[in-house]
Design a protein around this motif. Structure first.
Motif, mmCIF file in Angstrom:
data_model
loop_
_atom_site.group_PDB
_atom_site.id
_atom_site.type_symbol
_atom_site.label_atom_id
_atom_site.label_comp_id
_atom_site.label_asym_id
_atom_site.label_seq_id
_atom_site.Cartn_x
_atom_site.Cartn_y
_atom_site.Cartn_z
ATOM 1 N N ARG A 292 -6.174 12.174 8.513
ATOM 2 C CA ARG A 292 -4.878 12.593 8.865
ATOM 3 C C ARG A 292 -4.159 11.915 9.973
ATOM 4 N NH1 ARG A 292 -6.988 19.064 9.098
ATOM 5 N NH2 ARG A 292 -6.362 19.477 6.934
ATOM 6 N N LEU A 293 -4.975 11.283 10.950
ATOM 7 C CA LEU A 293 -4.222 10.381 12.085
ATOM 8 C C LEU A 293 -3.549 9.075 11.494
ATOM 9 C CD1 LEU A 293 -3.677 9.730 15.097
ATOM 10 C CD2 LEU A 293 -6.001 8.666 15.045
ATOM 11 N N LEU A 294 -4.335 8.495 10.264
ATOM 12 C CA LEU A 294 -3.882 7.516 9.802
ATOM 13 C C LEU A 294 -2.581 7.649 9.055
ATOM 14 C CD1 LEU A 294 -3.948 4.170 8.652
ATOM 15 C CD2 LEU A 294 -5.349 5.194 7.004
ATOM 16 N N SER A 295 -2.353 8.700 8.320
ATOM 17 C CA SER A 295 -1.282 9.304 7.772
ATOM 18 C C SER A 295 0.029 9.418 8.700
ATOM 19 C CB SER A 295 -1.483 10.495 6.874
ATOM 20 O OG SER A 295 -2.630 10.301 5.816
ATOM 21 N N PRO B 286 9.561 -5.365 9.879
ATOM 22 C CA PRO B 286 8.366 -4.738 8.976
ATOM 23 C C PRO B 286 6.949 -4.617 9.546
ATOM 24 C CG PRO B 286 10.242 -5.684 7.602
ATOM 25 C CD PRO B 286 10.097 -6.230 8.828
ATOM 26 N N GLN B 287 6.783 -5.772 10.273
ATOM 27 C CA GLN B 287 5.354 -6.148 10.888
ATOM 28 C C GLN B 287 4.902 -4.876 11.655
ATOM 29 O OE1 GLN B 287 5.406 -9.785 13.178
ATOM 30 N NE2 GLN B 287 6.486 -10.853 11.577
ATOM 31 N N ILE B 288 5.932 -4.022 12.209
ATOM 32 C CA ILE B 288 5.502 -2.849 13.009
ATOM 33 C C ILE B 288 4.683 -2.017 12.436
ATOM 34 C CG2 ILE B 288 6.591 -0.624 14.106
ATOM 35 C CD1 ILE B 288 9.151 -2.365 14.306
ATOM 36 N N LEU B 289 4.999 -1.802 11.030
ATOM 37 C CA LEU B 289 4.173 -0.715 10.238
ATOM 38 C C LEU B 289 2.894 -1.328 9.850
ATOM 39 C CD1 LEU B 289 3.586 1.824 8.500
ATOM 40 C CD2 LEU B 289 4.723 0.379 6.486
ATOM 41 N N PHE B 290 2.722 -2.777 9.579
ATOM 42 C CA PHE B 290 1.348 -3.443 9.381
ATOM 43 C C PHE B 290 0.506 -3.433 10.702
ATOM 44 C CE2 PHE B 290 4.121 -6.469 6.576
ATOM 45 C CZ PHE B 290 4.196 -5.513 5.542
ATOM 46 N N TYR B 291 1.235 -3.660 11.915
ATOM 47 C CA TYR B 291 0.279 -3.527 13.213
ATOM 48 C C TYR B 291 -0.351 -2.253 13.332
ATOM 49 C CZ TYR B 291 2.139 -8.055 14.887
ATOM 50 O OH TYR B 291 2.339 -9.600 15.040
ATOM 51 N N GLY B 292 0.550 -1.068 12.926
ATOM 52 C CA GLY B 292 0.155 0.302 13.245
ATOM 53 C C GLY B 292 -1.094 0.566 12.218
ATOM 54 N N ILE B 293 -0.932 0.340 11.127
ATOM 55 C CA ILE B 293 -2.049 0.490 10.025
ATOM 56 C C ILE B 293 -3.368 -0.422 10.601
ATOM 57 C CG2 ILE B 293 -2.891 0.001 7.687
ATOM 58 C CD1 ILE B 293 0.062 0.489 6.839
ATOM 59 N N ALA C 224 -6.948 1.298 11.663
ATOM 60 C CA ALA C 224 -7.960 1.197 10.767
ATOM 61 C C ALA C 224 -9.023 0.480 11.619
ATOM 62 C CB ALA C 224 -7.498 0.227 9.979
ATOM 63 N N ALA C 225 -8.563 -0.436 12.591
ATOM 64 C CA ALA C 225 -9.880 -0.835 13.654
ATOM 65 C C ALA C 225 -10.266 0.143 14.579
ATOM 66 C CB ALA C 225 -9.009 -2.078 14.488
ATOM 67 N N ALA C 226 -9.476 0.985 14.968
ATOM 68 C CA ALA C 226 -10.004 2.115 15.853
ATOM 69 C C ALA C 226 -11.204 2.829 15.093
ATOM 70 C CB ALA C 226 -9.002 3.071 16.295
ATOM 71 N N ILE C 227 -10.782 3.170 13.907
ATOM 72 C CA ILE C 227 -11.567 4.021 13.112
ATOM 73 C C ILE C 227 -13.094 3.096 13.007
ATOM 74 C CG2 ILE C 227 -12.436 5.102 10.885
ATOM 75 C CD1 ILE C 227 -9.303 5.470 10.445
ATOM 76 N N LEU C 228 -12.831 1.704 12.548
ATOM 77 C CA LEU C 228 -13.955 0.849 12.612
ATOM 78 C C LEU C 228 -15.020 0.908 14.001
ATOM 79 C CD1 LEU C 228 -12.495 -2.001 10.479
ATOM 80 C CD2 LEU C 228 -14.617 -0.816 9.827
ATOM 81 N N GLN C 229 -14.208 0.655 15.122
ATOM 82 C CA GLN C 229 -14.907 0.844 16.361
ATOM 83 C C GLN C 229 -15.633 2.337 16.556
ATOM 84 O OE1 GLN C 229 -11.922 0.280 19.264
ATOM 85 N NE2 GLN C 229 -11.069 -1.516 18.111
ATOM 86 N N LEU D 68 -4.169 9.073 1.869
ATOM 87 C CA LEU D 68 -2.926 9.600 2.770
ATOM 88 C C LEU D 68 -3.038 11.145 2.558
ATOM 89 C CD1 LEU D 68 0.010 7.085 1.995
ATOM 90 C CD2 LEU D 68 -1.188 7.764 4.216
ATOM 91 N N ARG D 69 -2.991 11.581 3.697
ATOM 92 C CA ARG D 69 -2.551 13.212 3.709
ATOM 93 C C ARG D 69 -1.291 13.668 3.758
ATOM 94 N NH1 ARG D 69 -7.373 15.927 2.276
ATOM 95 N NH2 ARG D 69 -9.275 14.525 2.548
ATOM 96 N N LEU D 70 -0.655 14.358 2.878
ATOM 97 C CA LEU D 70 0.788 14.685 3.107
ATOM 98 C C LEU D 70 1.068 15.749 4.361
ATOM 99 C CD1 LEU D 70 1.526 15.389 -0.825
ATOM 100 C CD2 LEU D 70 1.838 13.468 0.703
#
Length: 520
Positions: free
Chosen positions: A77-80, A125-132, A136-141, A214-216
């Motif tokens: 949900r956070l990633l979405s 558009p890099q803004i979106l790429f950086y956010g994802i 994802a890196a935080a979840i990996l950590q 993705l969670r709507l």
């Protein structure tokens, strides 16, 4: 992590050098490219970046400990939510690109402004790429996987290096009037690097077995709580962005090459912080958050103290090297291709001035993680406001009191005053919050490291004087030879003094770096 970050930073250095040689250090084209390429990072940091480091990791940690599924649904949900928010932000930023350029570079000519606007619409558009990537890196950590997020920027840099080399090979111009093909090569190629970085991190997350979905409806992650905590983080990030904007605006009034000299010196300054301090903080924050959640404040203090002392024994001699060898470093790295000799000289002086900032900045950033682990976002934000106030005042003073060619030299001095203020305030607050911060040991270690750094500086200074007296070489070769000799002499002096002073933190680092070899 430090090895991976070092490899990524080395590639980042090469990227800077290639772009400087291809686009021309000191040219209006490189200034224009750098400002446009900075915008995605600044907008991302303003909206999400600060929240990611200070709120998301502690919240993910708590969800992992408390949720029956180990926090998987929470993370989905956070990633979405991040994707939905940053998609909208990206569209707004692209539409408002000219306003962003005016905010960060009021000293640009009309031609530079037009080109920067075009560049930025490809870069934003890099803004979106950086956010994802960051989510994802935080979840990996949280899952104990630190390697891929540390290695992924290497792919980004390698792609941009290829873009710069290709641009030079096809005879790209160094003026702000670009052919369509050259413009697309720089624009699309740069954004492709960030896209590749994101793809690697997301693929690594998928390999852990985490279900990418993705969670709507992203409700259920405590949006109100995130909002309450994030409001203060947003204040901190806004004030940090104001400081960055003030520095960039001041540099833009310094004439051609001013922005590039400031940004490149700033990038070099960040390397030791990113390689050592960020690696320490990334591994430390989940554990600090767990200790704080359990009320184990003694362990929080122990972790913060160890992190500050470990970072100090590395950053102090590097800061000394910046102070002594800034011009030599700049000459070796940037005196190539289409680079302006005057801009290289200024860059070296700016880097030397940044030597005053490295230690207080690193210690301040580490102690701030203690406040975030305790979820003291309000206090952290107010301290950041004070830091920004001091820094903005210093940048404004540099812009109004110094000659145009000297304005950029005042920026790192303003930074040093700002982060010293922040470090002092954060230490006082943590002491009141935790009862103590291991102050005696910290002061003792600082005194010993300062003594060792002075000993190393004396050895490096003598070696530099002797090498300059004995060599009759070209400017670039002289900078390389004298810089290497001074570095080796300074390192030997620092290590010898550290051994005599019994710097335990330095011994631990050397033993970790050279296992099986008696280094102390």
């Amino acid at each position: 992590m430090a090895i991976a970050t070092l490899a990524s930073r080395v590639a980042g250095f090469v990227r800077i050098l290639v772009l400087a040689a291809a686009l021309g250090l000191g040219t209006r084209l490189l200034d224009t490219y750098n400002i446009a390429n900075t915008l995605p990072n600044q907008v991302y940091e303003l909206i999400v970046g600060g929240t990611m480091a200070s709120i998301v990791v502690p919240l993910l940690t708590r969800a992992t400990l408390s949720e029956p599924d180990g926090g998987v649904l929470y993370a989905q949900r956070l990633l979405s939510l991040i994707i939905y928010v940053l998609s909208a932000v990206t569209l707004l930023a692209v539409a408002g690109a000219p306003l962003l350029i005016d905010l960060y570079a009021p000293g640009f000519t009309a031609e530079q402004r037009d080109l920067a606007t075009v560049f930025s619409r490809y870069f934003l558009p890099q803004i979106l790429f950086y956010g994802i990537s960051a989510t994802a890196a935080a979840i990996l950590q949280i899952r104990g996987r630190f390697g891929t997020p540390a290695w992924a920027p290497l792919a980004n840099s390698l792609i941009v290096i290829a873009v710069g080399l290709t641009y030079a090979a096809v005879g790209g111009s160094t003026s702000t009037t670009l052919e369509t093909g050259h413009l697309l090569l720089l624009s699309l190629g740069t954004t492709a690097g960030v896209l590749a970085q994101m793809a690697l991190i997301v693929a690594a997350l998928r390999r852990t077995g985490f279900p990418l979905r993705l969670r709507l409806d992203p409700r259920g992650i405590g949006i109100r709580r995130i909002g309450r905590l994030g409001a203060w983080v947003l204040l901190a990030v806004v004030t940090s962005q104001i400081l960055f904007a003030a520095a960039t605006r001041a540099a833009s009034w310094g004439g051609p090459g001013g922005i590039t000299a400031y940004q490149n010196a700033n990038m070099i300054f960040y390397v030791p912080y990113a390689v050592f301090a960020v690696s320490i903080m990334t591994a430390m924050l989940p554990r600090l958050s767990q200790h704080a959640a359990r009320g184990e404040h003694n362990r929080v203090v122990t972790g913060l103290s160890r992190a500050v002392r470990t970072a100090l024994v590395v950053t102090a001699p590097i800061a000394t090297a910046f102070l002594l060898l800034g011009p030599q470093i700049a000459t070796v790295l940037f005196a190539h291709g289409n680079s302006s000799t005057a801009t290289v000289r200024v860059l070296g002086l700016v880097l030397a001035a940044f030597g005053l900032t490295l230690v207080p900045f690193t210690s301040y950033m580490i102690l701030q993680r203690g406040l975030y682990a305790l979820q003291e976002t309000r206090t952290a934000a107010l301290i950041t406001v004070a830091v920004a106030a001091v820094g903005v005042t210093g940048c404004a003073a540099a812009g109004s009191l110094l000659e145009p060619e000297d304005i950029v030299l005042g920026i790192p001095v303003a930074y040093a005053a700002a982060y010293t203020t922040g470090l002092s305030l954060t230490a006082v607050v943590l002491r009141r919050r935790l009862g103590y911060i291991d102050g005696r040991r910290l002061l003792r270690t600082h005194a010993r490291v300062l003594t060792a750094a002075v000993a190393g500086a004396v050895c490096a200074g003598l070696a530099l004087w002797a090498a300059r007296s004995a060599t009759d070489l070209s400017a670039w070769t002289d900078a390389l030879v004298t810089g290497l000799i001074a570095t080796l002499a300074g390192a030997a002096g620092y290590l010898a003094a550290g051994r005599l002073l019994r710097l335990a933190e330095l011994r631990h680092l050397l033993n970790a770096a050279l296992p099986g070899i008696r280094t102390w």
